[in-house]
Motif scaffolding. Structure first.
Motif, PDB file in Angstrom:
ATOM      1  N   UNK A  34       0.848  -1.193   0.000  1.00  7.41           N
ATOM      2  CA  UNK A  34       0.000   0.000   0.000  1.00  7.41           C
ATOM      3  C   UNK A  34       0.875   1.231   0.000  1.00  7.41           C
ATOM      4  N   UNK A  35       0.307   2.345  -0.401  1.00  5.42           N
ATOM      5  CA  UNK A  35       1.023   3.619  -0.397  1.00  5.42           C
ATOM      6  C   UNK A  35       0.393   4.530   0.637  1.00  5.42           C
ATOM      7  N   UNK A  36       1.222   5.075   1.519  1.00  4.84           N
ATOM      8  CA  UNK A  36       0.750   6.013   2.535  1.00  4.84           C
ATOM      9  C   UNK A  36       1.318   7.396   2.262  1.00  4.84           C
ATOM     10  N   UNK A  37       0.498   8.411   2.518  1.00  8.47           N
ATOM     11  CA  UNK A  37       0.963   9.793   2.518  1.00  8.47           C
ATOM     12  C   UNK A  37       1.338  10.093   3.972  1.00  8.47           C
ATOM     13  N   UNK A  38       2.575  10.523   4.226  1.00  4.18           N
ATOM     14  CA  UNK A  38       2.965  10.765   5.620  1.00  4.18           C
ATOM     15  C   UNK A  38       2.202  11.937   6.229  1.00  4.18           C
ATOM     16  N   UNK A  39       1.845  11.781   7.486  1.00  2.00           N
ATOM     17  CA  UNK A  39       1.171  12.859   8.226  1.00  2.00           C
ATOM     18  C   UNK A  39       2.133  13.506   9.223  1.00  2.00           C
ATOM     19  N   UNK A  40       3.417  13.207   9.072  1.00  6.51           N
ATOM     20  CA  UNK A  40       4.438  13.798   9.944  1.00  6.51           C
ATOM     21  C   UNK A  40       5.383  14.667   9.111  1.00  6.51           C
ATOM     22  N   UNK A  41       6.575  14.895   9.623  1.00  8.91           N
ATOM     23  CA  UNK A  41       7.527  15.795   8.946  1.00  8.91           C
ATOM     24  C   UNK A  41       8.047  15.211   7.630  1.00  8.91           C
ATOM     25  N   UNK A  42       7.770  13.946   7.342  1.00 15.99           N
ATOM     26  CA  UNK A  42       8.211  13.358   6.063  1.00 15.99           C
ATOM     27  C   UNK A  42       7.355  13.854   4.894  1.00 15.99           C
ATOM     28  N   UNK A 157      -3.476   4.188  -1.395  1.00 11.74           N
ATOM     29  CA  UNK A 157      -3.651   2.912  -2.089  1.00 11.74           C
ATOM     30  C   UNK A 157      -2.478   2.536  -2.981  1.00 11.74           C
ATOM     31  N   UNK A 158      -2.271   3.246  -4.106  1.00 12.56           N
ATOM     32  CA  UNK A 158      -1.228   2.851  -5.055  1.00 12.56           C
ATOM     33  C   UNK A 158      -0.287   4.013  -5.363  1.00 12.56           C
ATOM     34  N   UNK A 159       0.997   3.714  -5.470  1.00 15.49           N
ATOM     35  CA  UNK A 159       2.021   4.726  -5.724  1.00 15.49           C
ATOM     36  C   UNK A 159       1.958   5.219  -7.168  1.00 15.49           C
ATOM     37  N   UNK A 160       2.239   6.500  -7.332  1.00 21.89           N
ATOM     38  CA  UNK A 160       2.483   7.054  -8.659  1.00 21.89           C
ATOM     39  C   UNK A 160       3.484   8.198  -8.497  1.00 21.89           C
ATOM     40  N   UNK A 161       4.091   8.666  -9.591  1.00 17.01           N
ATOM     41  CA  UNK A 161       5.124   9.711  -9.473  1.00 17.01           C
ATOM     42  C   UNK A 161       4.604  10.988  -8.810  1.00 17.01           C
ATOM     43  N   UNK A 162       3.340  11.320  -9.056  1.00 15.30           N
ATOM     44  CA  UNK A 162       2.746  12.521  -8.451  1.00 15.30           C
ATOM     45  C   UNK A 162       2.751  12.410  -6.925  1.00 15.30           C
ATOM     46  N   UNK A 163       2.330  11.270  -6.397  1.00 13.89           N
ATOM     47  CA  UNK A 163       2.282  11.083  -4.943  1.00 13.89           C
ATOM     48  C   UNK A 163       3.676  11.035  -4.336  1.00 13.89           C
ATOM     49  N   UNK A 164       4.636  10.479  -5.074  1.00 14.92           N
ATOM     50  CA  UNK A 164       6.010  10.388  -4.573  1.00 14.92           C
ATOM     51  C   UNK A 164       6.576  11.774  -4.269  1.00 14.92           C
ATOM     52  N   UNK A 165       6.150  12.784  -5.023  1.00 14.09           N
ATOM     53  CA  UNK A 165       6.633  14.152  -4.802  1.00 14.09           C
ATOM     54  C   UNK A 165       6.184  14.708  -3.448  1.00 14.09           C
TER      55      UNK A 165
END
Length: 191
Positions: A34-42, A157-165
């Protein structure tokens, strides 16, 4: 057609998500990762986006135009958001589970993120924009809101280049399920 909201929420609570295939058949899907968006300083975003945020060109709203966001997310050449899934999102919205987190420029919907909230988890289903930077500003403002409201997980849910940024990162399914079960216990609210 009748849908069982409790069964749908149970599916999401067990780590599955709904998607339509090429023939618009709806099914439950899982993933080894799964892909998570960090909710901390990351959590991070491009410096150019900070300039846009400083200009205050966009305002933010929740559920001001839920159906507009669903339609925007589904409006692609190939989409997994079938008409049937749009009806399910509408039902989840009416029962307090689905949300649209929106950016507006004046009275024009600029972009948004469609998601499902269960406990302390925000499950991002899709995002779109009509005005450049609209969905990126929505992402930054949504993360701020989730932090304020003490959410534990932002599942993309799923990684993509946009989310990686934005600092999105993969997590294996076993770790995800452990975090998901903890997050589901939290009494969070997006509004």
């Amino acid at each position: 057609m009748q849908y069982d909201v409790a069964a749908i929420i149970r599916g999401y609570s067990q780590g599955y998500f709904l998607m339509a295939d090429e023939s618009n058949g709806l099914g439950w899907y899982g993933s080894k990762e799964r892909t998570l968006i960090p909710l901390d300083e990351k959590f991070r975003y491009p410096k150019s986006l900070q300039r846009v945020l400083n200009q205050n060109r966009f305002t933010v709203a929740i559920n001001r135009d839920f159906l507009g966001v669903v339609a925007g997310c589904a409006n692609r050449e190939t989409t997994w958001i079938s008409p049937e899934l749009q009806k399910i999102y509408w039902l989840l919205y009416q029962t307090g589970y689905a949300y649209s987190f929106e950016t507006w420029q004046g009275d024009q919907l600029a972009g948004g993120i469609l998601g499902i909230v269960i406990g302390g988890v925000f499950i991002g289903e899709s995002m779109f924009y009509r005005i450049p930077e609209g969905s990126k500003v929505a992402m930054v403002k949504l993360v701020e809101r989730l932090r304020q409201r003490k959410f534990m997980l932002f599942d993309a849910q799923m990684m993509n280049p946009h989310l990686a940024r934005f600092g999105a990162y993969p997590i294996n399914n076993k770790e995800y399920e452990t975090l998901l079960q903890q997050a589901l216990q939290l009494p969070c609210s997006l509004e």
